[in-house]
Structure formats: C-alpha cells, structure tokens
Design an enzyme around this catalytic site. Structure first.
Site, PDB file in Angstrom:
ATOM      1  N   ASP A  68       0.813  -1.212   0.000  1.00  0.00           N
ATOM      2  CA  ASP A  68       0.000   0.000   0.000  1.00  0.00           C
ATOM      3  C   ASP A  68       0.851   1.269   0.000  1.00  0.00           C
ATOM      4  O   ASP A  68       2.068   1.229   0.189  1.00  0.00           O
ATOM      5  CB  ASP A  68      -0.919   0.023   1.223  1.00  0.00           C
ATOM      6  CG  ASP A  68      -2.132  -0.872   1.045  1.00  0.00           C
ATOM      7  OD1 ASP A  68      -2.385  -1.315  -0.076  1.00  0.00           O
ATOM      8  OD2 ASP A  68      -2.829  -1.120   2.049  1.00  0.00           O
ATOM      9  N   LYS A  82      -3.634   3.471  -2.274  1.00  0.00           N
ATOM     10  CA  LYS A  82      -4.801   4.332  -2.438  1.00  0.00           C
ATOM     11  C   LYS A  82      -4.549   5.646  -1.724  1.00  0.00           C
ATOM     12  O   LYS A  82      -3.977   5.671  -0.642  1.00  0.00           O
ATOM     13  CB  LYS A  82      -6.057   3.675  -1.842  1.00  0.00           C
ATOM     14  CG  LYS A  82      -6.507   2.405  -2.548  1.00  0.00           C
ATOM     15  CD  LYS A  82      -7.739   1.844  -1.870  1.00  0.00           C
ATOM     16  CE  LYS A  82      -8.308   0.653  -2.619  1.00  0.00           C
ATOM     17  NZ  LYS A  82      -7.400  -0.500  -2.572  1.00  0.00           N
ATOM     18  N   MET A 117      -8.564   8.477   9.208  1.00  0.00           N
ATOM     19  CA  MET A 117      -8.919   9.004   7.883  1.00  0.00           C
ATOM     20  C   MET A 117      -9.893  10.173   7.984  1.00  0.00           C
ATOM     21  O   MET A 117     -10.864  10.270   7.222  1.00  0.00           O
ATOM     22  CB  MET A 117      -9.513   7.884   7.008  1.00  0.00           C
ATOM     23  CG  MET A 117      -8.550   6.735   6.783  1.00  0.00           C
ATOM     24  SD  MET A 117      -9.342   5.287   6.025  1.00  0.00           S
ATOM     25  CE  MET A 117     -10.311   4.642   7.420  1.00  0.00           C
TER      26      MET A 117
END
Length: 300
Positions: free
Chosen positions: A78, A100, A213
């Site tokens: 990632d 991402k 997040m």
C-alpha cells in the site's frame, strides 16, 4: 531463505548488541554472538500473508513481518508503507503497488483481491503488506473473503496501528483509570452514502475516541461532538505521520481546533484523538518541536 542484505544485517546486529549488553550485564560478560534472531519460520507457497507494516518506523515492524518480507515470492503493498520497510524486500522479489490516496484509488479493491488470488494460485508465497494493522480499517475482510472464495490459505500478521503509535509518540496512554476506561476506533469515512456517526453515543467523557482518515472532517467531528454535549473545552489532538521523523501534532479544544488546523495545516495521514487523556500531553516528555498546544486547552 534469502540472505539478509548487508545494511539490514548491520542495523539489527547493532540493535541486538546493545540489547545483549543490557541483558547480560548482571551475569557477567558473555558472547553477544550467541544471540540470534528467530528468522527460521516457513513462508509457504500458495499462501497469502496479510501483514501489518506498522506505523512507518521500521523498528516498530514485527520480526515475523520482516522475515516474511524477506522470504516471500511476491509483495503487494500500500501507499503508507515506508521506504525503510520496503528496503527489507530482496531485489529479486516481485513487487506490486496498489496504494490508495483520498480521492485517487489507483487500483479498485476487487482487482487487488483478484491479484493476490492469482499470485497464490500460481504457487507463489504472497505478502499483502498494509500500513498499520491490517485488521484496523484496512479492508482486510474483503481480501480474506476473496481468498476464501478461491480456497487460498491466508495468515494474518498484526502490526502496530496508528492509534498506538500516535499516543506513544506523544507520550500519553490511550486509556487511563483517571481519564478513560474505554477506547473506540472510528473511521471518519462514512461507509454508507448519507450516513452520519451517532454523535450522542460518541459524546462520552469516560473514553478515548480515535478517528482514522478524518483530516478533511475535523470541523464536522468537532461540531458533532459539541452538539451532542461535550464541552467546548474538551481536548482534541491531531497527529500526522505518527512515529516517523516528520511527525507533527496539534493539540487544542473542540471549539478551536478547526481554526487552528486552518492556520497550521497538517499533512495526511493524520489521526484524530479526542478525550481527557489528551490533556496529559502537556505533562509528557514528548518532543516539543512536534507539538503546538493552545493555551485554552492547556488550562482545561
């Protein structure tokens, strides 16, 4: 098992030499060469290992994770995996970047699942490397489902999640008998369109809330918790790049944090911690260069 790189061997040798001197000191001087790392485990062909890379500091990576990185035939990784951790992967290992970023999904999740399945079906040992802990907002469940549907063996290797790293880096606990008897991890990314968090349920003064997040949702978080009953002076802390050399933090209150963040923007990834334990930052030995404490919060 592939040979360790010279750089990695030297780093670990130095670390264990220091450790051996402390451990063996009470028993007299013994040979440090007798100490060895337990890196003899098996990395099985056709198996996918869902591995946590930790919070970014390579020294917080588990020994098992490091061993698997050095043994695997393929590594699927990632965006939030640090360069030092990637440096443990031998040059001949296949690498697949599927990172991402907010608003920029380079590889759809179903394609990631299909990739790790196809690699395992080709008889390769696969490490699916995720930042933090793979089971904490890492979509591990979806990948486990894809592997189970294809009858692929999977093994989970936990890592240090961002909440633990951020609290440790700031010198405070996540829970404390005098501050928080409960701990909740919350994703600030709503799973369903139109959904909203249950602010009334979250607005408690006996627990620590950790939002992942949520850098773009600080205003909404502060507003929602205040509207649900938490006082304007309730402590909140933002920590960016936890445990890494570029770690930065802001400490303030629910009332003033949106303005503080606008005046002193932080980069992503950034963790949001809300709760009385944040008030302990002012008395911790954390590096003051990474911290900005508002006067209202410090006296709260």
């Amino acid at each position: 098992m592939r040979a360790l790189s010279k750089q990695l061997t030297q780093k670990w040798l130095e670390a264990f030499m220091r450790l051996s001197q402390r451990v063996l000191a009470p028993f007299g001087r013994e040979s440090a060469e007798s100490l060895s790392l337990p890196l003899s485990g098996e990395c099985r062909s056709g198996t996918v290992y869902l591995v946590g890379a930790g919070s970014g500091d390579m020294e917080l990576l588990t020994l098992k994770a490091a061993r698997l990185l050095m043994q695997a035939d393929a590594v699927v990784y990632d965006r939030l995996v640090g360069d030092d951790v990637l440096g443990l992967i031998p040059s001949g290992t296949e690498r697949y970047y599927v990172g991402k970023a907010s608003g920029h999904h380079s590889v759809p999740q179903d394609e990631i699942g299909a990739l790790i399945v196809s690699l395992a079906q080709a008889g390769k040992s696969v490490v699916r490397l995720k930042g933090g802990d793979p089971g904490v907002f890492g979509r591990m469940g979806e990948e486990l489902g894809a592997l189970a549907n294809a009858s692929i063996s999977a093994e989970i290797v936990p890592g240090i999640t961002a909440a633990s790293a951020a609290a440790a880096g700031m010198g405070i606990p996540l829970t404390d008998r005098g501050h928080a008897q409960q701990l909740r991890f919350i994703t600030a990314q709503l799973c369903r369109e139109g959904g909203t968090p249950d602010w009334t349920n979250l607005a408690r003064q006996d627990e620590t809330l950790v939002f992942y997040m949520g850098l773009s949702k600080v205003d909404a978080i502060c507003h929602g918790l205040r509207q649900a009953g938490l006082p304007d002076t309730w402590p909140i802390m933002l920590v960016a790049n936890a445990s890494q050399p570029e770690q930065q933090a802001l400490v303030g209150t629910l009332a003033n944090m949106p303005a503080r963040l606008a005046a002193q923007p932080l980069p992503s990834p950034c963790l949001i911690m809300v709760g009385s334990v944040v008030s302990m930052v002012a008395h911790s030995p954390a590096d003051a260069r990474t911290l900005a404490i508002d006067g209202d919060q410090a006296s709260a």
